[in-house]
Design an enzyme around this catalytic site. Structure first.
Site, PDB file in Angstrom:
ATOM      1  N   LYS A 170       4.452   1.897  22.069  1.00 31.21           N
ATOM      2  CA  LYS A 170       5.542   1.491  21.170  1.00 31.21           C
ATOM      3  C   LYS A 170       6.554   2.635  20.992  1.00 31.21           C
ATOM      4  CE  LYS A 170       2.544   0.683  17.854  1.00 31.21           C
ATOM      5  NZ  LYS A 170       1.260   0.968  18.561  1.00 31.21           N
TER       6      LYS A 170
ATOM      7  N   ARG B 207       1.748  -4.331  10.408  1.00 29.95           N
ATOM      8  CA  ARG B 207       0.468  -4.041  11.045  1.00 29.95           C
ATOM      9  C   ARG B 207      -0.607  -4.997  10.579  1.00 29.95           C
ATOM     10  NH1 ARG B 207       1.324   1.449  12.865  1.00 29.95           N
ATOM     11  NH2 ARG B 207      -0.496   2.385  13.820  1.00 29.95           N
TER      12      ARG B 207
ATOM     13  N   ARG C 262      -2.555  12.112  24.521  1.00 30.34           N
ATOM     14  CA  ARG C 262      -1.196  12.145  23.942  1.00 30.34           C
ATOM     15  C   ARG C 262      -0.915  13.490  23.277  1.00 30.34           C
ATOM     16  NH1 ARG C 262       0.795   7.476  20.044  1.00 30.34           N
ATOM     17  NH2 ARG C 262      -1.122   7.962  18.939  1.00 30.34           N
TER      18      ARG C 262
ATOM     19  N   ARG D  33      -1.919  15.194  17.784  1.00 32.70           N
ATOM     20  CA  ARG D  33      -1.994  14.654  16.418  1.00 32.70           C
ATOM     21  C   ARG D  33      -3.439  14.702  15.920  1.00 32.70           C
ATOM     22  NH1 ARG D  33       1.164   8.918  16.615  1.00 32.70           N
ATOM     23  NH2 ARG D  33      -0.644   8.338  15.361  1.00 32.70           N
TER      24      ARG D  33
ATOM     25  N   ARG E  34      -9.287   3.720  14.352  1.00 34.66           N
ATOM     26  CA  ARG E  34      -7.950   3.120  14.501  1.00 34.66           C
ATOM     27  C   ARG E  34      -8.004   1.884  15.393  1.00 34.66           C
ATOM     28  NH1 ARG E  34      -4.734   7.684  16.885  1.00 34.66           N
ATOM     29  NH2 ARG E  34      -2.923   6.338  16.675  1.00 34.66           N
TER      30      ARG E  34
HETATM   31  P1  ADP Z   1       2.126   4.072  20.490  1.00 34.03           P
HETATM   32  O1  ADP Z   1       3.443   4.472  19.859  1.00 34.03           O
HETATM   33  O2  ADP Z   1       2.047   2.605  20.768  1.00 34.03           O
HETATM   34  O3  ADP Z   1       0.923   4.566  19.724  1.00 34.03           O
HETATM   35  P2  ADP Z   1       2.898   5.997  22.567  1.00 34.03           P
HETATM   36  O4  ADP Z   1       4.242   5.540  22.985  1.00 34.03           O
HETATM   37  O5  ADP Z   1       2.821   7.199  21.689  1.00 34.03           O
HETATM   38  O6  ADP Z   1       2.053   4.764  21.912  1.00 34.03           O
HETATM   39  O7  ADP Z   1       2.036   6.231  23.904  1.00 34.03           O
HETATM   40  C1  ADP Z   1       0.700   6.705  23.849  1.00 34.03           C
HETATM   41  C2  ADP Z   1       0.444   7.661  25.033  1.00 34.03           C
HETATM   42  O8  ADP Z   1       0.487   6.906  26.254  1.00 34.03           O
HETATM   43  C3  ADP Z   1       1.487   8.765  25.168  1.00 34.03           C
HETATM   44  O9  ADP Z   1       0.835   9.942  25.577  1.00 34.03           O
HETATM   45  C4  ADP Z   1       2.450   8.240  26.239  1.00 34.03           C
HETATM   46  O10 ADP Z   1       3.046   9.306  26.976  1.00 34.03           O
HETATM   47  C5  ADP Z   1       1.527   7.394  27.104  1.00 34.03           C
HETATM   48  N1  ADP Z   1       2.196   6.206  27.657  1.00 34.03           N
HETATM   49  C6  ADP Z   1       3.074   5.387  27.018  1.00 34.03           C
HETATM   50  N2  ADP Z   1       3.480   4.389  27.826  1.00 34.03           N
HETATM   51  C7  ADP Z   1       2.830   4.569  29.014  1.00 34.03           C
HETATM   52  C8  ADP Z   1       2.803   3.866  30.259  1.00 34.03           C
HETATM   53  N3  ADP Z   1       3.518   2.743  30.433  1.00 34.03           N
HETATM   54  N4  ADP Z   1       2.009   4.323  31.246  1.00 34.03           N
HETATM   55  C9  ADP Z   1       1.256   5.444  31.063  1.00 34.03           C
HETATM   56  N5  ADP Z   1       1.233   6.160  29.919  1.00 34.03           N
HETATM   57  C10 ADP Z   1       1.990   5.739  28.901  1.00 34.03           C
HETATM   58  P1  AMP Z   2       1.237   5.366  14.254  1.00 32.72           P
HETATM   59  O1  AMP Z   2       2.117   6.559  14.313  1.00 32.72           O
HETATM   60  O2  AMP Z   2       1.982   4.077  14.326  1.00 32.72           O
HETATM   61  O3  AMP Z   2       0.081   5.443  15.215  1.00 32.72           O
HETATM   62  O4  AMP Z   2       0.588   5.395  12.780  1.00 32.72           O
HETATM   63  C1  AMP Z   2      -0.220   6.461  12.354  1.00 32.72           C
HETATM   64  C2  AMP Z   2      -0.927   6.086  11.054  1.00 32.72           C
HETATM   65  O5  AMP Z   2       0.030   5.842  10.015  1.00 32.72           O
HETATM   66  C3  AMP Z   2      -1.782   4.811  11.091  1.00 32.72           C
HETATM   67  O6  AMP Z   2      -3.087   5.027  11.625  1.00 32.72           O
HETATM   68  C4  AMP Z   2      -1.822   4.433   9.603  1.00 32.72           C
HETATM   69  O7  AMP Z   2      -2.728   5.248   8.885  1.00 32.72           O
HETATM   70  C5  AMP Z   2      -0.405   4.802   9.147  1.00 32.72           C
HETATM   71  N1  AMP Z   2       0.521   3.649   9.299  1.00 32.72           N
HETATM   72  C6  AMP Z   2       1.590   3.559  10.139  1.00 32.72           C
HETATM   73  N2  AMP Z   2       2.189   2.373  10.008  1.00 32.72           N
HETATM   74  C7  AMP Z   2       1.483   1.678   9.094  1.00 32.72           C
HETATM   75  C8  AMP Z   2       1.590   0.374   8.549  1.00 32.72           C
HETATM   76  N3  AMP Z   2       2.553  -0.487   8.928  1.00 32.72           N
HETATM   77  N4  AMP Z   2       0.666  -0.013   7.630  1.00 32.72           N
HETATM   78  C9  AMP Z   2      -0.300   0.828   7.219  1.00 32.72           C
HETATM   79  N5  AMP Z   2      -0.476   2.060   7.698  1.00 32.72           N
HETATM   80  C10 AMP Z   2       0.418   2.499   8.621  1.00 32.72           C
END
Ligand code: ADP
Ligand code: AMP
Length: 212
Positions: free
Chosen positions: A13, A87, A126, A159, A170
């Site tokens: 995302k 969510r 990540r 993170r 998660r």
């Molecule tokens: P989210 O925001 O849904 O938690 P991220 O965008 O942070 O996910 O992506 C999670 C990890 O996967 C990051 O390290 C990113 O670089 C990697 N990633 C994201 N999209 C792809 C893809 N299409 N193919 C391979 N790795 C990806």
């Molecule tokens: P993310 O960066 O989207 O992976 O979110 C990291 C953490 O933030 C999650 O594991 C939750 O603890 C909190 N969080 C983010 N968005 C929400 C949401 N819409 N509702 C509740 N908790 C959230």
């Protein structure tokens, strides 16, 4: 068009939002990023959110919904992407009310589909920039200089909630609370899905084609 981008943690995302911001000038509203900024700035909101985030649990709905409402009130007509919100179904219902009060609509709720086996390696690998939030991966997208952000020179870190024990919680929270949003948005007619396992550029092309 305004979008909801949803999917499991690690589905991509943030990566796709970053591209939508860069190429199309959309505004990214990432509730996770907003909480991390609040924690960094030691605000009351950050203090409230941190204990839930550290455990991999959802922050209570009332806190998240209030925060999103405030952001949506200050957009000045720009197209936005909701990344990580809603969510659960209660948040989706609250969002519907906020949007209608503010005369806003969501064109599509796009689900990024990635298998659970792939999510684990994406999350453990990540890395993120502490300053600008740019997203990296130790294998698929390493920073050019290890530990240094390509974009702003900031420190690239792992993170706290990307450690394996927290990831398990998660993913479970996702299955129980967030996965049901697929049904919710299917019945609203806004649902679309994209194969998030493809190369990030191909995912982006698929997402873009849904905006037409
Ligand atoms: P989210 O925001 O849904 O938690 P991220 O965008 O942070 O996910 O992506 C999670 C990890 O996967 C990051 O390290 C990113 O670089 C990697 N990633 C994201 N999209 C792809 C893809 N299409 N193919 C391979 N790795 C990806
Ligand atoms: P993310 O960066 O989207 O992976 O979110 C990291 C953490 O933030 C999650 O594991 C939750 O603890 C909190 N969080 C983010 N968005 C929400 C949401 N819409 N509702 C509740 N908790 C959230």
């Amino acid at each position: 068009m305004n979008l909801v981008l949803f999917g499991a943690p690690g589905a991509g995302k943030g990566t796709q939002s970053e591209r939508l911001v860069r190429e199309l000038g959309m505004v990214q509203i990432s509730t996770g990023d907003l909480f991390r900024a609040a924690i960094k700035n030691k605000t009351a909101l950050g203090v409230q959110a941190q204990s839930y985030m550290d455990k991999g649990q959802l922050v209570p709905d009332s806190i998240v919904i209030g925060m999103v409402d405030e952001v949506l009130a200050n957009l000045n007509g720009k197209s936005f992407i909701l990344d990580g919100f809603p969510r659960n179904v209660a948040q989706a219902e609250a969002l519907g009310k906020i949007l209608s009060q503010r005369n806003l609509t969501i064109g599509k709720a796009i689900f990024l589909e990635v298998r659970k086996e792939d999510l684990l390696s994406r999350l453990t690998g990540r890395r993120v920039c502490k300053s600008c939030g740019a997203v990296y991966h130790v294998q698929s997208k390493p920073a050019k200089i290890s530990g240094v952000c390509d974009q702003c020179g900031g420190e690239v870190i792992q993170r706290n909630d990307d450690k394996e024990d927290v990831i398990a919680t998660r993913l479970k929270t996702y299955e129980e609370s967030t996965e049901p949003l697929r049904g919710y948005y299917r019945s609203s007619g806004q649902y679309a899905e994209v194969n998030g396992a493809q190369d990030a550029e191909l995912v982006f092309q698929s997402v873009k084609s849904l905006l037409k």
